[in-house]
Structure formats: C-alpha cells, structure tokens
Design a protein around this motif. Sequence first.
Motif, mmCIF file in Angstrom:
data_model
loop_
_atom_site.group_PDB
_atom_site.id
_atom_site.type_symbol
_atom_site.label_atom_id
_atom_site.label_comp_id
_atom_site.label_asym_id
_atom_site.label_seq_id
_atom_site.Cartn_x
_atom_site.Cartn_y
_atom_site.Cartn_z
ATOM 1 N N ARG A 101 25.514 42.866 57.000
ATOM 2 C CA ARG A 101 25.509 43.246 55.579
ATOM 3 C C ARG A 101 26.876 43.771 55.157
ATOM 4 N NH1 ARG A 101 22.611 48.567 54.297
ATOM 5 N NH2 ARG A 101 24.539 49.188 55.260
ATOM 6 N N ASP A 102 27.449 44.678 55.946
ATOM 7 C CA ASP A 102 28.770 45.217 55.624
ATOM 8 C C ASP A 102 29.834 44.127 55.698
ATOM 9 O OD1 ASP A 102 27.506 47.632 55.358
ATOM 10 O OD2 ASP A 102 28.341 48.517 57.189
ATOM 11 N N GLY A 103 29.694 43.238 56.667
ATOM 12 C CA GLY A 103 30.650 42.143 56.806
ATOM 13 C C GLY A 103 30.645 41.218 55.596
ATOM 14 N N LEU A 104 29.451 40.896 55.101
ATOM 15 C CA LEU A 104 29.363 40.016 53.935
ATOM 16 C C LEU A 104 29.858 40.716 52.673
ATOM 17 C CD1 LEU A 104 26.010 38.158 54.654
ATOM 18 C CD2 LEU A 104 28.358 37.387 55.073
ATOM 19 N N SER A 105 29.622 42.008 52.589
ATOM 20 C CA SER A 105 30.147 42.775 51.463
ATOM 21 C C SER A 105 31.682 42.779 51.493
ATOM 22 C CB SER A 105 29.605 44.200 51.524
ATOM 23 O OG SER A 105 30.159 44.988 50.504
ATOM 24 N N LEU A 106 32.249 42.996 52.666
ATOM 25 C CA LEU A 106 33.707 42.949 52.815
ATOM 26 C C LEU A 106 34.246 41.561 52.506
ATOM 27 C CD1 LEU A 106 34.174 45.058 56.074
ATOM 28 C CD2 LEU A 106 35.007 45.651 53.784
ATOM 29 N N LEU A 107 33.506 40.529 52.927
ATOM 30 C CA LEU A 107 33.931 39.160 52.651
ATOM 31 C C LEU A 107 33.966 38.904 51.147
ATOM 32 C CD1 LEU A 107 34.732 36.369 53.703
ATOM 33 C CD2 LEU A 107 32.286 35.822 53.844
ATOM 34 N N ASP A 108 32.940 39.356 50.425
ATOM 35 C CA ASP A 108 32.936 39.218 48.962
ATOM 36 C C ASP A 108 34.153 39.899 48.346
ATOM 37 O OD1 ASP A 108 30.603 37.741 48.803
ATOM 38 O OD2 ASP A 108 29.319 39.479 48.451
ATOM 39 N N GLN A 109 34.439 41.108 48.803
ATOM 40 C CA GLN A 109 35.593 41.840 48.287
ATOM 41 C C GLN A 109 36.890 41.101 48.592
ATOM 42 O OE1 GLN A 109 35.604 46.002 49.512
ATOM 43 N NE2 GLN A 109 33.368 45.962 49.564
ATOM 44 N N ALA A 110 36.976 40.539 49.798
ATOM 45 C CA ALA A 110 38.194 39.828 50.203
ATOM 46 C C ALA A 110 38.413 38.581 49.351
ATOM 47 C CB ALA A 110 38.127 39.459 51.688
ATOM 48 N N ILE A 111 37.339 37.896 49.004
ATOM 49 C CA ILE A 111 37.453 36.701 48.160
ATOM 50 C C ILE A 111 38.005 37.082 46.792
ATOM 51 C CG2 ILE A 111 36.146 34.894 46.970
ATOM 52 C CD1 ILE A 111 34.222 34.935 49.446
ATOM 53 N N VAL A 112 37.475 38.159 46.226
ATOM 54 C CA VAL A 112 37.950 38.616 44.916
ATOM 55 C C VAL A 112 39.385 39.121 45.026
ATOM 56 C CG1 VAL A 112 37.605 40.337 43.100
ATOM 57 C CG2 VAL A 112 35.639 39.149 44.084
ATOM 58 N N PHE A 113 39.653 39.929 46.049
ATOM 59 C CA PHE A 113 40.988 40.515 46.235
ATOM 60 C C PHE A 113 42.041 39.434 46.439
ATOM 61 C CE2 PHE A 113 44.356 42.857 48.401
ATOM 62 C CZ PHE A 113 44.380 44.059 47.710
ATOM 63 N N GLY A 114 41.659 38.350 47.127
ATOM 64 C CA GLY A 114 42.596 37.266 47.418
ATOM 65 C C GLY A 114 42.573 36.146 46.393
ATOM 66 N N ASN A 115 41.953 36.407 45.221
ATOM 67 C CA ASN A 115 41.885 35.397 44.157
ATOM 68 C C ASN A 115 41.283 34.079 44.636
ATOM 69 O OD1 ASN A 115 43.002 37.066 42.141
ATOM 70 N ND2 ASN A 115 45.055 36.655 42.941
ATOM 71 N N GLY A 116 40.154 34.180 45.317
ATOM 72 C CA GLY A 116 39.442 32.983 45.740
ATOM 73 C C GLY A 116 39.880 32.418 47.071
ATOM 74 N N ARG A 117 40.735 33.128 47.772
ATOM 75 C CA ARG A 117 41.222 32.695 49.085
ATOM 76 C C ARG A 117 41.211 33.908 50.007
ATOM 77 N NH1 ARG A 117 45.620 32.013 52.264
ATOM 78 N NH2 ARG A 117 45.869 29.973 53.224
ATOM 79 N N VAL A 118 40.793 33.724 51.250
ATOM 80 C CA VAL A 118 40.721 34.831 52.201
ATOM 81 C C VAL A 118 41.875 34.683 53.194
ATOM 82 C CG1 VAL A 118 39.284 36.048 53.880
ATOM 83 C CG2 VAL A 118 38.208 34.884 51.952
ATOM 84 N N SER A 119 42.936 35.470 52.958
ATOM 85 C CA SER A 119 44.114 35.387 53.822
ATOM 86 C C SER A 119 44.287 36.681 54.608
ATOM 87 C CB SER A 119 45.374 35.123 52.993
ATOM 88 O OG SER A 119 45.693 36.270 52.226
ATOM 89 N N GLU A 120 44.998 36.583 55.711
ATOM 90 C CA GLU A 120 45.227 37.756 56.558
ATOM 91 C C GLU A 120 45.983 38.839 55.794
ATOM 92 O OE1 GLU A 120 46.968 38.912 60.992
ATOM 93 O OE2 GLU A 120 47.471 36.960 60.116
ATOM 94 N N ASP A 121 46.998 38.449 55.027
ATOM 95 C CA ASP A 121 47.781 39.432 54.274
ATOM 96 C C ASP A 121 46.928 40.175 53.248
ATOM 97 O OD1 ASP A 121 50.060 38.805 55.696
ATOM 98 O OD2 ASP A 121 50.834 37.422 54.171
ATOM 99 N N SER A 122 46.107 39.429 52.507
ATOM 100 C CA SER A 122 45.288 40.085 51.478
ATOM 101 C C SER A 122 44.215 40.972 52.106
ATOM 102 C CB SER A 122 44.665 39.060 50.531
ATOM 103 O OG SER A 122 43.727 38.254 51.188
ATOM 104 N N VAL A 123 43.656 40.560 53.240
ATOM 105 C CA VAL A 123 42.643 41.382 53.919
ATOM 106 C C VAL A 123 43.290 42.649 54.479
ATOM 107 C CG1 VAL A 123 41.078 41.491 55.906
ATOM 108 C CG2 VAL A 123 41.041 39.502 54.394
ATOM 109 N N ASN A 124 44.480 42.511 55.058
ATOM 110 C CA ASN A 124 45.201 43.701 55.536
ATOM 111 C C ASN A 124 45.440 44.676 54.396
ATOM 112 O OD1 ASN A 124 45.603 43.545 58.351
ATOM 113 N ND2 ASN A 124 47.208 42.026 58.092
ATOM 114 N N ALA A 125 45.879 44.151 53.261
ATOM 115 C CA ALA A 125 46.140 45.007 52.096
ATOM 116 C C ALA A 125 44.844 45.639 51.591
ATOM 117 C CB ALA A 125 46.811 44.195 50.998
ATOM 118 N N MET A 126 43.784 44.849 51.527
ATOM 119 C CA MET A 126 42.502 45.348 51.037
ATOM 120 C C MET A 126 41.961 46.467 51.923
ATOM 121 S SD MET A 126 38.933 43.261 50.619
ATOM 122 C CE MET A 126 38.301 43.540 52.274
ATOM 123 N N LEU A 127 42.082 46.297 53.235
ATOM 124 C CA LEU A 127 41.558 47.285 54.186
ATOM 125 C C LEU A 127 42.520 48.447 54.411
ATOM 126 C CD1 LEU A 127 40.016 44.868 56.852
ATOM 127 C CD2 LEU A 127 38.792 46.195 55.113
#
Length: 177
Positions: free
Chosen positions: A88-114
Amino acid sequence: VHMLSGHSFNALLKTLEEPPFHVKFLLATTAPQKIPVTVLSRCLQFNLKRLKPSQIQAQMQYILTQEAIAYELAALTLLAYAADGSMRDGLSLLDQAIVFGNGRVSEDSVNAMLGYTEQQAVLGLLSALADGQAEPLFALIKRIAEQHVDFSALLQQIIKALHRIALFQHAPTLCGD
C-alpha cells in the motif's frame, strides 16, 4: 479500523456480538494495539508479513508497463525500499513519483521526492569517514547541503548502507533482498 472513536467501537461491538448471518467483517489495521480488547476478542487475527522489496518492485513494474508509463528500474528500487515492506505504501509512493516526475518515474525525481541524495554521495561520505579524511568529508557535506537534501533521510541512507555492508561482511548470502 484503529481510527474509530470509542462510540464507534461500542456500536461495532454490538454488531459483532450478533452479526447478520450473511455478513462477514474484514477489519484491517496497522495498529492492532489501538483496538479495544473487547473487539479483538471477537475477531480472528491474521498478521501479514512484510513484502520483500523485489516483490514490491515487480508489482510496480507490472503496473507501469500496463499503464504505459516510462520508468527507470533504479527509481523503482528506491521506491520499493522506501515502502518498507508495505505494498500500500509502495503504491502510494509510486503515485506520488508519477506526479512528481510529470508522468515519468526517474531515479533523479524519486531521489528528490524522497529527499535522498545520490548513492555516490553516501558512499563518498562513508569512504571519507573510513579513510579519516576530514576535508573531503566536509566538502561533500557542503555540496549535499547546497542540494537542500533532507538530512534525516540522508542519515537513514547511511544507516541502511552500513547495515547492508555489515550483512555482506558477515552473511553474504542474506544480501539478495
């Protein structure tokens, strides 16, 4: 269910004592200690184990592939470890990462998000500490601070890296996940 008020628990208790024949209740919580004993005594408890990061990552890959969303595998690895065993937490983080990365899940955007810094910086800090090199250590800390990194997240990264190093040194076969 642990967020229910005292009055709500009392109402639930009455229903649990005389449930309708055709109704089954499924109560889910991450904090069973907050549920009154009177309610717990009328329930079967199933304690679910944490998922491995590789299981969470595989599910994320499947979802992103089905949804045709671009991703980097390293980003999913970060998200899977951040989920700490909870899909559940993983999917919530994934949703946030998609939004944070403007529709793309990249290592840089996930690092920044976290609030993480890149893994090389963590390894650089550990290397400078191990070598007793104060100047490079403080220079690296200054560079990390300029990136506005969350230092509590950085400390968690360092702890996790040290934990994995210790595991690898003493039990290399346990380091797969």
